[in-house]
Each structure stands twice: as structure tokens, then as C-alpha cells.
Design an enzyme around this catalytic site. Structure first.
Site, PDB file in Angstrom:
ATOM      1  CE  LYS A  11      29.310  37.642  25.371  1.00 19.30           C
ATOM      2  NZ  LYS A  11      30.788  37.302  25.408  1.00 19.30           N
ATOM      3  CG  PHE A  59      38.034  42.527  29.573  1.00 21.90           C
ATOM      4  CD1 PHE A  59      36.955  41.795  29.741  1.00 21.90           C
ATOM      5  CD2 PHE A  59      38.986  41.594  30.049  1.00 21.90           C
ATOM      6  CE1 PHE A  59      36.497  40.696  30.314  1.00 21.90           C
ATOM      7  CE2 PHE A  59      38.871  40.335  30.158  1.00 21.90           C
ATOM      8  CZ  PHE A  59      37.941  40.162  30.542  1.00 21.90           C
ATOM      9  NE  ARG A  87      34.112  28.137  27.994  1.00 17.95           N
ATOM     10  CZ  ARG A  87      34.080  29.478  28.396  1.00 17.95           C
ATOM     11  NH1 ARG A  87      33.108  29.747  28.656  1.00 17.95           N
ATOM     12  NH2 ARG A  87      34.738  29.744  27.967  1.00 17.95           N
ATOM     13  CB  THR A  93      37.440  34.174  24.690  1.00 18.34           C
ATOM     14  OG1 THR A  93      37.133  32.984  26.229  1.00 18.34           O
ATOM     15  CG2 THR A  93      36.496  35.250  25.022  1.00 18.34           C
ATOM     16  NE  ARG A 104      33.082  32.684  22.791  1.00 21.13           N
ATOM     17  CZ  ARG A 104      33.108  32.926  23.779  1.00 21.13           C
ATOM     18  NH1 ARG A 104      33.970  32.069  23.748  1.00 21.13           N
ATOM     19  NH2 ARG A 104      32.196  33.523  24.907  1.00 21.13           N
ATOM     20  CG  ASN A 114      32.920  36.556  22.911  1.00 22.42           C
ATOM     21  OD1 ASN A 114      31.611  37.345  23.051  1.00 22.42           O
ATOM     22  ND2 ASN A 114      33.995  36.593  22.984  1.00 22.42           N
ATOM     23  CG  HIS A 117      28.176  34.153  28.710  1.00 19.73           C
ATOM     24  ND1 HIS A 117      28.951  34.517  29.188  1.00 19.73           N
ATOM     25  CD2 HIS A 117      26.923  33.368  29.303  1.00 19.73           C
ATOM     26  CE1 HIS A 117      28.765  34.100  30.388  1.00 19.73           C
ATOM     27  NE2 HIS A 117      28.032  33.207  30.707  1.00 19.73           N
TER      28      HIS A 117
END
Ligand code: ADP
Ligand code: MG
Length: 139
Positions: A11, A59, A87, A93, A104, A114, A117
């Protein structure tokens, strides 16, 4: 291929902090193969399309503005059990709740910013991969 791939993004927050290399190294070290990859900036419309499943969330506007605020890396990565294993590698998250050593925890700043993705299911991995990549861009 089904069940063996997931769609990841680095991100804008992690890009601006210079974490592309470190994050790709973690993915490499975890045994993922890179099937496709690109460096691009989403328009707001494209971010809204990508995250449309969250359009009812509070959000959503902040998230889509954030995700179109700067360049991202998008990649299809491959490994047995790719969705779940990726994940696990990135953690919760909210970086504050993510396990030690996860992407993260190491590189995320907040529940929104964070760092990365990851698709949440095999079905969405296919939808999200098709959003970014044609067949000719996969190896
Ligand atoms: P994940 O990315 O772990 O699958 P979600 O799909 O629930 O999480 O949310 C998508 C993205 O929206 C998150 O990665 C995060 O950037 C943002 N987000 C999720 N929950 C919140 C929240 N409560 N406040 C702000 N941003 C959020
Ligand atoms: Mg999600």
C-alpha cells in the site's frame, strides 16, 4: 492454479517509507513464487471498484482515498495454501494486534495504513487478480 495463488498489494504508506524490498524479501523467504507484478497508481474510481465489497463501511471513503493517494505494488503470488499462508504472514488487519514478526506488525502504522493487502478467499483472489492482470502478464 486455483487455491494456489493470492493477490497482494503493497500500500502507499509502505511504498513511501521505502519498504518495497523488505516486504518482497519476506514474501520470497516464506516460499512464494511471483506469478505477476506491477507498480502503478490507482485512480479513485479504480480503488472504489477494487474495494466495492466495503462500500457500506464507514472507512470506505478514507480507504479508497488512501489507496489512490500514491503508487502501489500489486502481485499475484503462488504457493500451496496461498490465501491463508499469506494472511498469516501479514498478520491482523490492525498492526497493533498483529503477531510479532508479521508484515503488518513490522511495517504497518495503523488499522488503515497497514502496509499490505491480501485476498481473503480463493474466489476473491481470482477476482482481484483479474482486476490487475491479463493472462499475458502471468508467468
Ligand atoms: P484486511 O485487509 O485485513 O482483509 P478488511 O478487508 O476488513 O481487512 O479491510 C480492508 C482494508 O480497509 C484494511 O486492510 C484497512 O486498510 C482498511 N480498514 C479496515 N478496517 C478499518 C477501520 N476500522 N478503520 C479504517 N480502515 C480500516
Ligand atoms: Mg479484506
Amino acid at each position: 492454479m486455483i487455491g494456489r495463488t493470492t493477490l497482494m498489494m503493497i500500500k502507499p504508506d509502505a511504498i513511501s517509507k521505502g519498504y518495497i524490498g523488505a516486504i518482497l524479501a519476506k514474501i520470497n523467504d516464506a516460499g512464494f513464487k511471483i506469478v505477476a507484478m506491477k507498480y502503478l497508481k490507482l485512480t479513485l474510481k479504480q480503488a472504489e471498484e477494487f474495494y466495492k465489497v466495503h462500500s457500506d463501511k464507514g472507512f470506505y471513503n478514507n480507504l479508497t482515498q488512501f489507496m489512490s493517494s500514491g503508487p502501489i505494488v500489486a502481485a499475484i503470488i503462488e504457493k500451496d495454501n496461498a490465501v491463508d499462508d499469506y494472511r498469516k504472514l501479514i498478520g491482523a488487519t490492525d498492526p497493533g494486534k498483529a503477531d510479532e514478526g508479521t508484515v503488518r506488525k513490522l511495517y504497518g502504522a495503523s488499522i488503515e495504513n497497514n502496509a499490505v493487502h491480501g485476498s481473503d478467499s480463493d474466489e476473491n483472489a481470482i477476482i482481484e487478480s483479474d482486476f490487475f492482470f491479463s493472462k499475458l502478464e502471468r508467468f
